[in-house]
Each structure stands twice: as structure tokens, then as C-alpha cells.
Write a protein that holds these residues in place. Structure first.
Motif, short mmCIF file in Angstrom:
data_model
loop_
_atom_site.label_atom_id
_atom_site.label_comp_id
_atom_site.label_asym_id
_atom_site.label_seq_id
_atom_site.Cartn_x
_atom_site.Cartn_y
_atom_site.Cartn_z
N GLY A 1 -5.80 0.57 4.06
CA GLY A 1 -4.41 0.16 4.18
C GLY A 1 -4.18 -0.81 5.32
N TYR B 1 0.85 -1.18 0.00
CA TYR B 1 0.00 0.00 0.00
C TYR B 1 0.89 1.23 0.00
CZ TYR B 1 -3.50 3.33 1.70
OH TYR B 1 -4.34 4.41 1.85
N THR C 1 3.15 -1.32 4.06
CA THR C 1 2.81 0.05 3.74
C THR C 1 4.09 0.83 3.50
OG1 THR C 1 0.85 -0.05 5.16
CG2 THR C 1 1.63 2.14 4.53
#
Length: 229
Positions: free
Chosen positions: A87, A74, A94
Motif C-alpha cells: 500500500g 488501496y 489509501t
């Protein structure tokens, strides 16, 4: 999954020996990102994983995750996180850049959002970016890493000018070894008391510092060292 070179496997083993708290100081082009991801792949419990990096390489990291590991990452974009938790619920990785991590006059930043994910591993790419302990980005990265078990810093040039620049990342990775600035500064930064205050622009006991780093937290390969691989 991409097959690593032998020295990259050795580097992952060294990260293991350092209990997942490590400064990867390999020369450019030797695969610091792949080594970081290989270590993360070994530790499924090290999720969620947050990668903090310069904005210019966010999509490079996304490509590395997808190509080498088959992971979807993400990408954090904009100075304001989404109100919904997409997310947090659909991605284990991430990627965020330094400039939007900390709150600013343009928005709240991503720090609180990412801390709410309770990351178990943080990779700090180009970690010389947090050499100034007093900067907003350094404070945000330190806050993000509080309570995180696995913390990897990566940089081909972690020390640009003087040992004082190392303290922030060393304190972040191994606060047990480098708990306070004052002792480190007086031992390794050429402390000088001047009429207007203390100055720490020097370099002292460098061999001692180098041995401490290589023995406890730093992995350093040069291209000349691994040509055989």
C-alpha cells in the motif's frame, strides 16, 4: 476527469481560502467526496492521501477516485495490516474504515501502518463518527492527523444534537481556534454545575459559533442554494 458543477468549483476555492483545513457540511448528494478529491488533485504535494470513512462506503470512495480522477486507491481490509508495504509503494490513496483504524482485541489496527506512510492529506468522511473525544476511533483519527497539513472533514450532519458534538472535529481541523475543550464547553455548550459535576448538554451563543465556523472553516450548501447549477 469529471467536470464539476460551478458550486463545486466555488467550494474548492473556499477550501483553498481555508488553507486545506475545512469542514465540508454540504447536504447529501451535493458531491462532498468530489470536492475533496478536486482539492487533492490541485495539490500533488498532498500525497499520500488517506480517506477514513464508514465501512459501508469504502468501495464508493474507491469508485469515486477511479471514476472522477482516474486514481487507483488501496482499500485497507482486515484488522491486521500486511507485513509488506504494498500500500505504501504502489498507491497514493489509501481508504480505511473507522472500525479497523484503531487497535482492538481483534488486531493491531491500521493506525501505525498509515502513520508510517506519512500522509500529507486526510479526509474524514462522516466526521460526526468522532464526536466522542474519548472514543478509540476519535483518538485514532486525531493521532493519524498529527502533523498533517491538509485535513478535511465531511458530513451532511456534523451537528446531530448539541454543540458539544462539534468540538472533536473542530479541534482536529483548527486546533489554533479551538485548542481546549473547557473554554469551548463553557461558551457554547450551556455549561451547568450540578451536585455531581458539570453538564454540557445545552447550546449557547449559537450565532457567534455559526459565524466563527462559516468565517474560518465550514462550507455549507443546501440543495436549494445550488439548484441553478
Amino acid at each position: 476527469m469529471t467536470k464539476p458543477f460551478r458550486y463545486q468549483v466555488e467550494a474548492v476555492e473556499q477550501v483553498e481560502a481555508f488553507s486545506g483545513r475545512c469542514l465540508l457540511a454540504l447536504e447529501m448528494g451535493l458531491g462532498k467526496s468530489l470536492i475533496s478529491l478536486l482539492y487533492a488533485e490541485r495539490h500533488p504535494e498532498a500525497r499520500p492521501l488517506v480517506i477514513v470513512c464508514p465501512a459501508s462506503v469504502k468501495w464508493v470512495w474507491e469508485h469515486e477516485c477511479r471514476t472522477h480522477m482516474g486514481w487507483r486507491a488501496y482499500i485497507a481490509e482486515g484488522v491486521r495490516p500486511p507485513l509488506f508495504r504494498l500500500g505504501a509503494t504502489t498507491h497514493n490513496v489509501t481508504i480505511v474504515n473507522y472500525d479497523i483504524l484503531a487497535p482492538s482485541k481483534h488486531g493491531p489496527g491500521w493506525l501505525d501502518f498509515l502513520k508510517a506512510l506519512r500522509p500529507q492529506m486526510v479526509v474524514i468522511d462522516e466526521c460526526q463518527a468522532i464526536k466522542d473525544m474519548g472514543s478509540k476511533r476519535a483518538k485514532a483519527v486525531h493521532s493519524l492527523c498529527q502533523g498533517v497539513k491538509h485535513v478535511l472533514g465531511t458530513s451532511a450532519t456534523p451537528l446531530v444534537n448539541r454543540p458539544a458534538e462539534l468540538y472533536s472535529i473542530l479541534h482536529l481541523i483548527r486546533p489554533d481556534l479551538y485548542p481546549a475543550w473547557w473554554p469551548f464547553a463553557h461558551r457554547h455548550c450551556g455549561a451547568r454545575r450540578l451536585p455531581w459535576g458539570w453538564e454540557f448538554k445545552g447550546a449557547t451563543r449559537l450565532n457567534e459559533l455559526h459565524n466563527q465556523l462559516t468565517g474560518n472553516l465550514m462550507i455549507r450548501f443546501r440543495k436549494a442554494d445550488v439548484l441553478k447549477d
